[in-house]
Design a protein around this motif. Structure first.
Motif, PDB file in Angstrom:
ATOM      1  N   HIS A  69      54.710  -6.181  51.679  1.00 37.67           N
ATOM      2  CA  HIS A  69      54.044  -7.189  52.180  1.00 37.67           C
ATOM      3  C   HIS A  69      53.901  -7.018  53.507  1.00 37.67           C
ATOM      4  O   HIS A  69      54.976  -7.125  54.220  1.00 37.67           O
ATOM      5  N   ALA A  70      52.723  -7.555  54.123  1.00 41.47           N
ATOM      6  CA  ALA A  70      52.657  -7.524  55.702  1.00 41.47           C
ATOM      7  C   ALA A  70      53.278  -8.712  56.418  1.00 41.47           C
ATOM      8  O   ALA A  70      53.396  -9.719  55.545  1.00 41.47           O
ATOM      9  N   PRO A  71      53.616  -8.701  57.416  1.00 36.45           N
ATOM     10  CA  PRO A  71      54.224  -9.916  57.997  1.00 36.45           C
ATOM     11  C   PRO A  71      53.001 -11.134  58.116  1.00 36.45           C
ATOM     12  O   PRO A  71      51.784 -10.811  58.187  1.00 36.45           O
ATOM     13  N   TYR A  72      53.561 -12.214  58.150  1.00 33.30           N
ATOM     14  CA  TYR A  72      52.850 -13.545  58.165  1.00 33.30           C
ATOM     15  C   TYR A  72      51.840 -13.513  59.282  1.00 33.30           C
ATOM     16  O   TYR A  72      51.010 -14.327  59.293  1.00 33.30           O
ATOM     17  N   THR A  73      52.607 -12.890  60.436  1.00 35.54           N
ATOM     18  CA  THR A  73      51.843 -13.238  61.700  1.00 35.54           C
ATOM     19  C   THR A  73      50.715 -12.319  61.694  1.00 35.54           C
ATOM     20  O   THR A  73      49.839 -12.352  62.941  1.00 35.54           O
ATOM     21  N   LEU A  74      50.364 -11.446  60.805  1.00 40.34           N
ATOM     22  CA  LEU A  74      49.108 -10.639  60.680  1.00 40.34           C
ATOM     23  C   LEU A  74      47.895 -11.651  60.533  1.00 40.34           C
ATOM     24  O   LEU A  74      47.726 -12.173  59.330  1.00 40.34           O
ATOM     25  N   ASN A  75      47.059 -11.821  61.560  1.00 40.14           N
ATOM     26  CA  ASN A  75      45.619 -12.611  61.189  1.00 40.14           C
ATOM     27  C   ASN A  75      44.525 -11.994  61.819  1.00 40.14           C
ATOM     28  O   ASN A  75      44.024 -12.206  62.839  1.00 40.14           O
ATOM     29  N   GLU A  81      41.224 -12.496  70.352  1.00 41.49           N
ATOM     30  CA  GLU A  81      40.927 -10.894  70.278  1.00 41.49           C
ATOM     31  C   GLU A  81      42.331 -10.338  70.064  1.00 41.49           C
ATOM     32  O   GLU A  81      42.471  -9.295  69.380  1.00 41.49           O
ATOM     33  N   GLN A  82      43.226 -10.796  70.973  1.00 39.07           N
ATOM     34  CA  GLN A  82      44.684 -10.233  70.980  1.00 39.07           C
ATOM     35  C   GLN A  82      44.990 -10.315  69.788  1.00 39.07           C
ATOM     36  O   GLN A  82      45.900  -9.442  69.266  1.00 39.07           O
ATOM     37  N   THR A  83      45.122 -11.510  69.040  1.00 41.33           N
ATOM     38  CA  THR A  83      45.684 -11.590  67.648  1.00 41.33           C
ATOM     39  C   THR A  83      45.235 -10.703  66.759  1.00 41.33           C
ATOM     40  O   THR A  83      45.987 -10.033  65.914  1.00 41.33           O
ATOM     41  N   ARG A  84      43.593 -10.526  66.804  1.00 42.94           N
ATOM     42  CA  ARG A  84      43.219  -9.584  66.062  1.00 42.94           C
ATOM     43  C   ARG A  84      43.561  -8.023  66.182  1.00 42.94           C
ATOM     44  O   ARG A  84      43.701  -7.371  65.415  1.00 42.94           O
ATOM     45  N   GLU A  85      43.829  -7.769  67.413  1.00 37.26           N
ATOM     46  CA  GLU A  85      44.256  -6.407  67.734  1.00 37.26           C
ATOM     47  C   GLU A  85      45.736  -6.138  67.370  1.00 37.26           C
ATOM     48  O   GLU A  85      46.180  -5.155  66.855  1.00 37.26           O
ATOM     49  N   PHE A  86      46.461  -7.136  67.397  1.00 34.11           N
ATOM     50  CA  PHE A  86      47.771  -7.136  66.813  1.00 34.11           C
ATOM     51  C   PHE A  86      47.604  -6.850  65.207  1.00 34.11           C
ATOM     52  O   PHE A  86      48.555  -6.012  64.856  1.00 34.11           O
ATOM     53  N   ALA A  87      46.955  -7.576  64.630  1.00 36.65           N
ATOM     54  CA  ALA A  87      46.727  -7.139  63.110  1.00 36.65           C
ATOM     55  C   ALA A  87      46.183  -6.024  62.849  1.00 36.65           C
ATOM     56  O   ALA A  87      46.767  -5.293  62.143  1.00 36.65           O
TER      57      ALA A  87
END
Length: 284
Positions: A69-75, A81-87
């Motif tokens: 299961h991927a972490p919940y922080t993945l969005n 854009e930084q959140t998408r890059e983290f994902a």
């Protein structure tokens, strides 16, 4: 007889072999685990000996596929854009690491669009999947059905289908059906399970259904709140969930409990469900 693969969410903080032992101790023959801290980003280094010991235990006890299961922080649907890059970076790393593990399923929450609309969120989710999926990978990536709270993407079968249609290597995609989530999203799995599955088959195709999160719900159908309950202590109820594990379109799939329990509670739920499994082979 059709094997009954059932387990719970377990911690792998002490290693995969330890988690497999915990699974056996509660009567499980599979388990789900987080690939890294569910609220963070660090992933623990893998230990080859630990992985080999886990694989040996799985073979000895005839385990079904594990579910990462991927972490919940993945969005991947975020407008940031930084959140998408983290994902993107997190999923890419997870998929590389999973090639070393004795499992072939990776589940993630599609994400929340946070105001810019589901259509744009779907575009970004599909874009990420096109970047990270390797056609040679063993792992199947599963989109989880969501309850529809806030701006979640994946609240309907149509939204999941829209993502799948935009992914080039969609043969590497499947779906994990969460009973609490679909119930909270408004799908009547209590009195019309056949109808819900027929709709799923029409929109997505039952061949893409690869795993089931087996959870009761604290909320009535259509509440869009996503609050899990122990088996038989929620609005879905034991009888409806027993129909899920015995349904001919579902019974061959691995089932994973995400109920609010510790090991003894999971053991009780697994024993209850094994006792109600129509095709469960008698012990001994």
């Amino acid at each position: 007889m059709t094997p009954f693969y059932i387990g719970s969410h377990l911690s792998v903080s002490k290693g995969f072999a330890a988690a497999a032992k915990d699974a056996v101790s509660i009567g499980a023959n599979t388990f789900q685990f987080f690939t890294r801290n569910p609220r963070g980003s660090r992933a623990k280094a893998l230990d080859e000996k630990d992985i080999a010991a886990c694989a040996a235990l799985m073979n000895e006890h005839t385990f079904g596929p594990l579910l990462a299961h991927a972490p919940y922080t993945l969005n991947a649907a975020s407008k940031d854009e930084q959140t998408r890059e983290f994902a993107r970076m997190t999923m890419k790393d997870d998929l590389v690491r999973l090639e070393q593990l004795p499992c072939a399923l990776y589940n993630f929450h599609p994400g929340s669009h946070v105001g810019q609309g589901a259509k744009q969120g779907i575009e970004w989710i599909a874009s990420m999947l096109n970047e990270v999926i390797d056609p040679a990978q063993r792992t199947t990536v599963l989109l989880e059905t969501m309850a529809g709270k806030g701006t979640e993407v994946g609240r309907s079968f149509e939204e999941l289908r829209a993502i799948i249609d935009k992914v080039e290597h969609s043969e590497k995609l499947g779906v994990c059906l969460d009973t609490c989530h679909v119930h909270d999203a408004g799908y009547d799995i209590i009195s019309d399970l056949d109808g819900v599955l027929a709709e799923f088959d029409h929109v997505i195709g039952l061949s893409r259904l690869r795993a089931v999160h087996l959870n009761d719900s604290l909320n009535p159908c259509g509440a869009k709140k996503d609050r899990h309950a122990k088996i038989g202590e929620g609005q879905i109820g034991t009888e409806a969930l027993v129909r899920v594990i015995n349904h001919p379109s579902l019974c061959h799939l691995p089932f994973f409990l995400e109920t609010p329990n510790e090991l003894p509670g999971y053991a009780s739920e697994i024993a209850l469900l094994r006792g109600r499994r129509a095709e469960e082979e008698p012990a001994g």
